[in-house]
Every structure is written in C-alpha cells, then in structure tokens.
Design a protein around this motif. Structure first.
Motif, mmCIF file in Angstrom:
data_model
loop_
_atom_site.group_PDB
_atom_site.id
_atom_site.type_symbol
_atom_site.label_atom_id
_atom_site.label_comp_id
_atom_site.label_asym_id
_atom_site.label_seq_id
_atom_site.Cartn_x
_atom_site.Cartn_y
_atom_site.Cartn_z
ATOM 1 N N SER A 84 20.710 87.614 -10.975
ATOM 2 C CA SER A 84 20.242 86.315 -10.452
ATOM 3 C C SER A 84 19.695 86.497 -9.033
ATOM 4 O O SER A 84 19.906 87.548 -8.412
ATOM 5 N N GLY A 85 19.075 85.430 -8.540
ATOM 6 C CA GLY A 85 18.688 85.421 -7.133
ATOM 7 C C GLY A 85 19.930 85.500 -6.252
ATOM 8 O O GLY A 85 19.929 86.160 -5.206
ATOM 9 N N THR A 86 20.989 84.850 -6.685
ATOM 10 C CA THR A 86 22.243 84.863 -5.927
ATOM 11 C C THR A 86 22.775 86.282 -5.784
ATOM 12 O O THR A 86 23.120 86.725 -4.686
ATOM 13 N N GLU A 87 22.820 87.010 -6.908
ATOM 14 C CA GLU A 87 23.332 88.386 -6.823
ATOM 15 C C GLU A 87 22.416 89.245 -5.963
ATOM 16 O O GLU A 87 22.874 90.096 -5.190
ATOM 17 N N ASN A 112 11.945 77.514 2.294
ATOM 18 C CA ASN A 112 13.200 76.805 2.072
ATOM 19 C C ASN A 112 13.177 76.050 0.750
ATOM 20 O O ASN A 112 12.207 75.348 0.430
ATOM 21 N N ASN A 113 14.271 76.159 0.009
ATOM 22 C CA ASN A 113 14.339 75.538 -1.317
ATOM 23 C C ASN A 113 14.460 74.014 -1.253
ATOM 24 O O ASN A 113 14.085 73.325 -2.185
ATOM 25 N N GLU A 114 14.984 73.466 -0.156
ATOM 26 C CA GLU A 114 15.153 72.008 -0.094
ATOM 27 C C GLU A 114 13.907 71.323 0.444
ATOM 28 O O GLU A 114 13.360 70.423 -0.172
ATOM 29 N N VAL A 155 14.442 89.349 3.081
ATOM 30 C CA VAL A 155 13.734 88.079 2.855
ATOM 31 C C VAL A 155 14.150 87.527 1.491
ATOM 32 O O VAL A 155 14.032 88.222 0.476
ATOM 33 N N ASP A 156 14.609 86.292 1.472
ATOM 34 C CA ASP A 156 14.900 85.601 0.214
ATOM 35 C C ASP A 156 13.596 84.911 -0.209
ATOM 36 O O ASP A 156 13.209 83.888 0.351
ATOM 37 N N ALA A 157 12.933 85.520 -1.200
ATOM 38 C CA ALA A 157 11.639 84.996 -1.655
ATOM 39 C C ALA A 157 11.771 84.298 -3.011
ATOM 40 O O ALA A 157 10.792 84.199 -3.758
ATOM 41 N N VAL A 158 12.978 83.820 -3.315
ATOM 42 C CA VAL A 158 13.222 83.204 -4.624
ATOM 43 C C VAL A 158 12.284 82.021 -4.878
ATOM 44 O O VAL A 158 11.818 81.821 -5.993
ATOM 45 N N GLN A 159 11.966 81.254 -3.843
ATOM 46 C CA GLN A 159 11.141 80.063 -4.056
ATOM 47 C C GLN A 159 9.636 80.346 -4.027
ATOM 48 O O GLN A 159 8.852 79.518 -4.478
ATOM 49 N N THR A 160 9.225 81.469 -3.473
ATOM 50 C CA THR A 160 7.791 81.723 -3.347
ATOM 51 C C THR A 160 7.240 82.649 -4.431
ATOM 52 O O THR A 160 6.074 82.522 -4.822
ATOM 53 N N VAL A 198 14.230 88.089 -5.539
ATOM 54 C CA VAL A 198 13.453 87.210 -6.422
ATOM 55 C C VAL A 198 14.315 86.856 -7.643
ATOM 56 O O VAL A 198 15.295 87.546 -7.944
ATOM 57 N N SER A 199 13.929 85.775 -8.325
ATOM 58 C CA SER A 199 14.708 85.306 -9.474
ATOM 59 C C SER A 199 13.752 84.858 -10.577
ATOM 60 O O SER A 199 12.711 84.257 -10.291
ATOM 61 N N ALA A 200 14.131 85.115 -11.845
ATOM 62 C CA ALA A 200 13.211 84.845 -12.964
ATOM 63 C C ALA A 200 13.083 83.369 -13.309
ATOM 64 O O ALA A 200 12.005 82.904 -13.677
ATOM 65 N N HIS A 201 14.185 82.603 -13.186
ATOM 66 C CA HIS A 201 14.132 81.238 -13.747
ATOM 67 C C HIS A 201 13.358 80.262 -12.879
ATOM 68 O O HIS A 201 13.140 79.118 -13.285
ATOM 69 N N LYS A 202 12.913 80.702 -11.710
ATOM 70 C CA LYS A 202 12.066 79.834 -10.888
ATOM 71 C C LYS A 202 10.594 80.015 -11.250
ATOM 72 O O LYS A 202 9.746 79.296 -10.765
ATOM 73 N N VAL A 203 10.311 81.035 -12.074
ATOM 74 C CA VAL A 203 8.910 81.330 -12.432
ATOM 75 C C VAL A 203 8.692 81.283 -13.934
ATOM 76 O O VAL A 203 7.983 82.101 -14.500
HETATM 77 N N1 PLP Z 1 17.637 81.541 -2.909
HETATM 78 C C1 PLP Z 1 16.930 80.403 -2.979
HETATM 79 C C2 PLP Z 1 16.004 80.055 -1.866
HETATM 80 C C3 PLP Z 1 17.060 79.563 -4.079
HETATM 81 O O1 PLP Z 1 16.366 78.436 -4.140
HETATM 82 C C4 PLP Z 1 17.957 79.942 -5.118
HETATM 83 C C5 PLP Z 1 18.178 79.059 -6.277
HETATM 84 O O2 PLP Z 1 18.126 77.869 -6.191
HETATM 85 C C6 PLP Z 1 18.650 81.144 -5.010
HETATM 86 C C7 PLP Z 1 18.462 81.913 -3.886
HETATM 87 C C8 PLP Z 1 19.602 81.596 -6.079
HETATM 88 O O3 PLP Z 1 18.912 81.991 -7.236
HETATM 89 P P1 PLP Z 1 19.634 81.971 -8.662
HETATM 90 O O4 PLP Z 1 19.640 80.547 -9.120
HETATM 91 O O5 PLP Z 1 18.791 82.852 -9.529
HETATM 92 O O6 PLP Z 1 21.002 82.491 -8.469
#
Ligand code: PLP
Length: 400
Positions: A70-73, A150-152, A175-180, A198-203
C-alpha cells in the motif's frame, strides 16, 4: 437516485482493463514467483514486466522499485526503514505538518527509540517554504519527508527546491507522491528525491498494492523479514495479480497524461467558481492554482462537515471531510489546523475530488444540492435570527 462519486482522492474504481489484466493471475497463473518451475517463472516474468512499467513511469531503474502492500506501507518503509539506518548522532527527522498520517505516525513511532521529529509549518495555502526546510536542517538531520500534493486540500509542494536543499546538506529526501502519481508527471530525476511512495488504488488500480522508489545507495532497513523477495527490501510472497493490475493502471494513466489533468483542472475551476457564486460564505481551501487537478476543498462557515456530508450522501453525492482513513475520527483535521484554522473552522471543511468519469452535469447537480443543503443546515442551526426590528432573538424563543 442520481449517483455522483466525488471522492477520487479516497480511492478510484478499478478500470475494467486493469481487472482483465489481473484475471489470469487470479485463475490459471497462480505460480509463486519464487518457484523455479514454469508456473513460478511465468509469475516472476509478470512481476518483472510490471516493475519495468512502474520504473519507466517514474523515470527510475527497475531495480529501484520495491513493491509493497500500500501507499501506507511504502511511506512506513521509507521513513522507518531509512531512519533505522541513521547513526546515533543523526537521529533528527523533518516532516511537514500536513503529511498523511502514514508519514506522521511513522515518524512518531521512532520517537521512543531516541529520534527527534520536527514538523515544518505551512502557509495559509498549506505550502511548505523551502527556506523553512533549509532553516531547520541541522548537522543531526538524517531524513526529510514532504508530500508531492496534499490529499485533503490538494496543495502541491515545491519538492524540487526542497530536494536541492536536502542534497546540498547531505540529507535523505522522501516524497509521498500517492496523490499525484498517474495524474501529474512524477519523475524522480526531475524531483531529485531518494525515496518516493506511490499507491495503485488512487490510479484506477486495485487496493492493497503500492511501491517505494529507492534510489541506488539509499540506506533502508527492511521492515518485513523472511524470504529475500524484492531484493531483500520486503519479504513476503508478492501480490502478483495486484502488481500486474498496478502496472496496467500505470500504463493507462501514462497514456492519459496530460490530457486528463487538463480536463479535470478546467472542470475543477468551473466548479469552484460556481460553488463560490451559489453558496454564501463559502471559501476555497488550499492554493488557488498550485493544486491537484481534481481537488476542490471548501469551508462552508457555520456548517459542520458531518451534517453536510450526510445531506450530500442522501442526494447521492459522495464527498468527504478529509482523509478517508480519518473519516471516523472526531478530531478536527490536522491539515486544516496547520493552516491556522480554529477547531470550529476545521470541522467545516469538505473535499470534492473529481475523476475520469466526472462530467459538468455531475458538478452542476452538486452545486445545486450544496446551495440548498448549506442553507437548510444553517437555518436549522442558526442560534439567532433577526426580528422585524432587526434585533436578534433566539430561534427557540417564542416570538411574541
Ligand atoms: N499518502 C497519501 C497522500 C494518501 O492520500 C494516502 C491514501 O489516502 C496514503 C499515503 C496511503 O495510501 P494507501 O491507501 O495505499 O495506504
């Protein structure tokens, strides 16, 4: 009932083409990629191809891509894994005050081990000033982590400038690029970072898959131990179907760059204009232009976000008040507090995030529902309303 999904920052639907690409790996291609036989070799080849796709999209070397759950991991591995390699005199870590909880909590997790964590403040748009990073880097600093967007509130961060500062000072940069990723160009050479998540479920890929880019020579202690998968950086049998789906989603997203971002930016700007015009006392949160293409975050003064979200849901509209993983929390958003908002204001923020299927029709409907529902909630909550003579009286006071 009409259904309008405007929570794409929380997650996106799986693209049917992604599902099709995954299917063989959930049916006939079930081999363990570490097995030597042909079933195993086919699974390994699929992972290798996926790694090349993700690496190419990030302008990285395939060996620098580590698949995770995940993006979290990915963020946990970057922060904790890199920090655990710090020598005892370099245990200072800098993170922005508006990071996702998977970065903030990972950094906090290190505190009992003797690390010092400092939060870099943001301006009223939620942006980090690179000079504020420069001013806080000391001889003991080991790692800096700043999100791409930022995700929010959608604000983009000047990560290239921050990367240059980190490089000058010999500090690792995550860099947390999960949202971009998948929506805006994310090039690790252009950014100049050492670690990137990066994370798959956002794309439009499956949930439960992510990746960490690890520049060659970046110190990293694995957090999962066991087998030698992912070049000893992350033990555990790989999620083959998920990884294949992630790569397919990345391929599709790359094909849409930059058209989809431009389309969403235009729709978003039109939506922002319409909301600000239709709803009194509404204000836009975050940077007016330096923001994620699909993000529109507002404060509706005097309207608690939970009441509004319930009303929107009744009208078939999915929005959110912040990070999906904090949605059950009664705490005001740490991101809105970091902008300098008080606790009441921080309970009045609502986020709308557009996606590939969002149309102007969906947004026009949302504007109309917002106009009605904000007025209705305000009317039910208003402690006072003017009398004929202009004197305010409590709504509960019988009018004589
Ligand atoms: N970082 C950002 C900026 C996010 O928006 C998210 C998910 O909302 C995460 C990390 C975590 O990603 P994941 O949901 O794949 O654990």
């Amino acid at each position: 009932m009409r259904a309008v999904y405007l929570d794409h920052a929380a997650t996106t639907p799986v693209d049917p083409r992604v599902r099709r690409a995954m299917e063989p790996y959930l049916k006939t291609e079930y081999g363990n990629p570490s097995s030597l036989h042909r079933w195993g070799r086919r699974a390994r080849m699929a992972i290798d191809a996926a790694r090349e796709t993700v690496a190419a999209a990030l302008n990285a070397d395939p060996a620098e891509i580590c698949f995770v759950s995940s993006g979290t991991e990915s963020c946990n591995l970057a922060i904790i894994g890199c920090a655990l390699k710090a020598p005892p005199h370099r245990r200072h870590i800098l993170v922005s005050a508006v990071e996702h909880h998977c970065v903030l909590h990972a950094a906090e997790w290190l505190v009992p081990l003797g690390y010092t964590v400092e939060h870099i403040p943001v301006d009223r748009y939620g942006q980090v000033d690179p000079d504020a990073v420069r001013a806080r880097i000391r001889d003991e600093t080991w790692l800096v982590s700043i999100m791409h967007a930022n995700n929010e509130i959608g604000t983009l961060q000047p990560v290239e400038a921050i990367a240059r500062i980190c490089k000058e000072r010999g500090v690792w940069f995550h860099v947390d690029a999960v949202q971009t990723f998948g929506l805006l160009p994310v090039d690790v050479e252009v950014i100049g970072c050492d670690l990137l998540s990066v994370s798959a479920h956002k794309v439009y890929g499956p949930k439960g898959v992510g990746a960490l880019y690890v520049r060659a020579m970046t110190p990293l202690q694995p957090l999962m131990v066991g087998g030698g998968q992912e070049r000893d950086r992350r033990a555990g049998t790989e999620n083959v179907a998920g990884i294949v789906g992630f790569a397919e989603a990345v391929k599709l997203a790359q094909g849409m760059l930059p058209t989809e971002a431009e389309r969403q930016t235009a729709l978003r700007d039109e939506f922002i204009r319409a909301v600000l015009q239709a709803v009194p006392d509404a204000s836009l949160t975050g940077h007016p232009t330096e923001r994620l293409p699909g993000n529109a975050h507002f404060r509706f003064a005097g309207v608690p976000s939970d009441s509004l979200l319930i009303a929107l849901d009744r009208a078939g509209i999915a929005a959110s008040s912040g990070a999906a993983c904090s949605a059950g929390s009664l705490e005001p958003s740490h991101v809105l507090l970091a902008l300098g908002w008080d606790e009441t204001a921080a309970q009045e923020g609502v986020r709308f995030t557009l996606g590939r299927d969002t149309t102007w029709d969906d947004l026009a409907y949302t504007v109309e529902v917002l106009r009605q529902e904000v007025a209705r909630i305000r009317a039910t909550r208003s402690p006072a309303r003017p009398t004929a003579g202009g004197r305010a009286v409590s709504q509960k006071t019988p009018l004589r």
